[in-house]
Scaffold this active site. Structure first.
Site, mmCIF file in Angstrom:
data_model
loop_
_atom_site.group_PDB
_atom_site.id
_atom_site.type_symbol
_atom_site.label_atom_id
_atom_site.label_comp_id
_atom_site.label_asym_id
_atom_site.label_seq_id
_atom_site.Cartn_x
_atom_site.Cartn_y
_atom_site.Cartn_z
ATOM 1 N N HIS A 260 0.808 -1.105 -0.010
ATOM 2 C CA HIS A 260 -0.025 -0.114 0.111
ATOM 3 C C HIS A 260 0.772 1.381 -0.041
ATOM 4 O O HIS A 260 0.890 2.274 -0.816
ATOM 5 C CB HIS A 260 -0.938 0.119 1.216
ATOM 6 C CG HIS A 260 -1.782 -1.190 1.442
ATOM 7 N ND1 HIS A 260 -2.800 -1.507 0.623
ATOM 8 C CD2 HIS A 260 -1.462 -2.315 2.243
ATOM 9 C CE1 HIS A 260 -3.229 -2.796 0.900
ATOM 10 N NE2 HIS A 260 -2.395 -3.310 2.065
HETATM 11 O O1 RIB Z 1 -4.811 -0.233 5.049
HETATM 12 C C1 RIB Z 1 -3.300 -0.367 4.669
HETATM 13 C C2 RIB Z 1 -2.705 0.376 5.543
HETATM 14 O O2 RIB Z 1 -2.661 0.083 7.052
HETATM 15 C C3 RIB Z 1 -1.014 0.622 5.374
HETATM 16 O O3 RIB Z 1 -0.550 2.004 5.657
HETATM 17 C C4 RIB Z 1 -0.564 -0.334 6.102
HETATM 18 O O4 RIB Z 1 0.885 -0.069 6.568
HETATM 19 C C5 RIB Z 1 -1.465 -0.234 7.353
HETATM 20 O O5 RIB Z 1 -0.839 1.125 8.065
#
Ligand code: RIB
Ligand code: CA
Length: 344
Positions: A260
């Site tokens: 992500h």
């Molecule tokens: O939903 C994804 C996010 O949540 C990313 O930033 C991951 O590192 C968690 O923090």
């Protein structure tokens, strides 16, 4: 070309680690500093993990780490609130291979320490010292630090060029049936950012879930052979392994995992990586019910009419990314790691 000046705000985290590597090794980005927050793991671990990654990239003389908020603004104050019960706590003897975000990243312990100055005062002081509209904020964890900075000194708003955040969701959900993790941990903080008037690009779970990487990519990245490349490969493997083991009724190994946070970093210098973006209104459900932390897109006011007697739409306050280009994203990561090898 002038480098993009950014402040990276992290809850390191396996995908945060990849975001930090890419930001630190990119020759298109000038990281003014890294601020940490509780999220994937608790603040002492997100801070320690961040220091380990900075040392792995050999950037400890150029980029400093500032410890931030230990708890969200309000979500854990609700005694019956699930955030208070489920926010990660460093478990003593848990099986780290089962965790998408291990308490400690698989890097040597570091002697590096975070700066004495804490994240929010540092963020305010740094922003006020910069020219107007010159710094891009890249929060890839709960937005507690940025929200506290905005509430503490609104003068920083004119110093911020834009916010490129990893967070929010519309068609994909985790960890609840309506919310994305970063927003869910601190819904009020995200709403403060969304209502601040800042130019916000939301790299949502919808977008990040379209750029998953798997074993093949991890093997190719590992062959680059540098410490940061091995770390990125390890993070992909960690997420593949954890997802395979924890996904209920999973027939076989998980074929790919989303990274992500680095997608948000990529979008700062390569906005074309986001292939489907809509300008829309986006606000966070702050009710204490089922949808607490859900990002709600494209709504209008209840029976509020404009001068033409039309229902008034909420202002379009975000550029909401729904899809991304996996090939461009993967080539961007490899390009940064290969250049990093040439420099060593
Ligand atoms: O939903 C994804 C996010 O949540 C990313 O930033 C991951 O590192 C968690 O923090
Ligand atoms: Ca994160």
């Amino acid at each position: 070309m002038e480098k993009e000046k950014i402040i990276l705000d992290v809850d390191t985290g396996s995908d945060d680690a990849v975001a930090i590597v890419c930001a630190l090794l990119s020759d298109e980005v000038d990281v003014l500093g890294i601020t940490t927050v509780t999220g994937n793991v608790e603040i002492r671990n997100t801070t320690d993990n961040t220091l380990r990654v900075v040392e792995c990239c050999d950037k400890q003389d150029e980029v400093k780490v500032y410890r931030g908020a230990e708890l969200p603004l309000a979500s854990t104050l609700v005694p019956w609130g699930i955030q208070g019960k489920t926010l990660p706590r460093t478990e003593k003897e848990s099986d780290q291979s089962l965790k998408v975000h291990p308490d400690h990243l698989p890097l040597p312990e570091t002697k590096l320490k975070e700066e004495d100055k804490r994240a929010v005062p540092w963020m305010i002081e740094t922003l006020l010292s910069m020219p107007d509209r010159s710094v891009t904020l890249v929060p890839v964890g709960p937005e507690t630090n940025l929200a506290l900075a905005i509430r503490s000194d609104e003068r920083i708003l004119k110093k911020i060029k834009r916010v490129v955040m990893m967070g929010g969701s519309h068609d994909k959900y985790a960890p609840t049936q309506g919310a994305e993790f970063n927003v869910w941990v601190d819904p009020e903080a995200c709403e403060i950012v969304l209502s601040s008037g800042l130019d916000v690009t939301m790299v949502s779970l919808d977008a990040t879930s379209t750029v998953s990487l798997g074993e093949e990519e991890a093997k190719a990245i590992r062959k680059i052979g540098t410490g940061p490349a091995i770390l990125v490969a390890d993070m992909i493997d960690q997420r593949l392994n954890a997802s395979s083991k924890t996904m209920k009724g999973n027939e076989g190994a998980v074929v790919g995992v989303a990274l992500h946070d680095p997608l948000a970093v990529c979008a700062v210098t390569h906005p074309e990586v986001l292939t489907d973006i809509i300008d829309t209104s986006c606000h966070v459900d702050l009710g204490r019910g089922f949808a607490y932390g859900e990002t709600v897109l494209g709504r209008n006011y209840e029976a509020v009419y404009d001068e033409n007697g039309e229902i008034m739409d909420l202002p379009k306050n975000v550029h909401y990314a729904r899809k991304a280009d996996k090939d461009l994203f993967y080539k961007w990561i490899c390009g940064i790691l290969l250049k990093g090898r040439e420099r060593h």
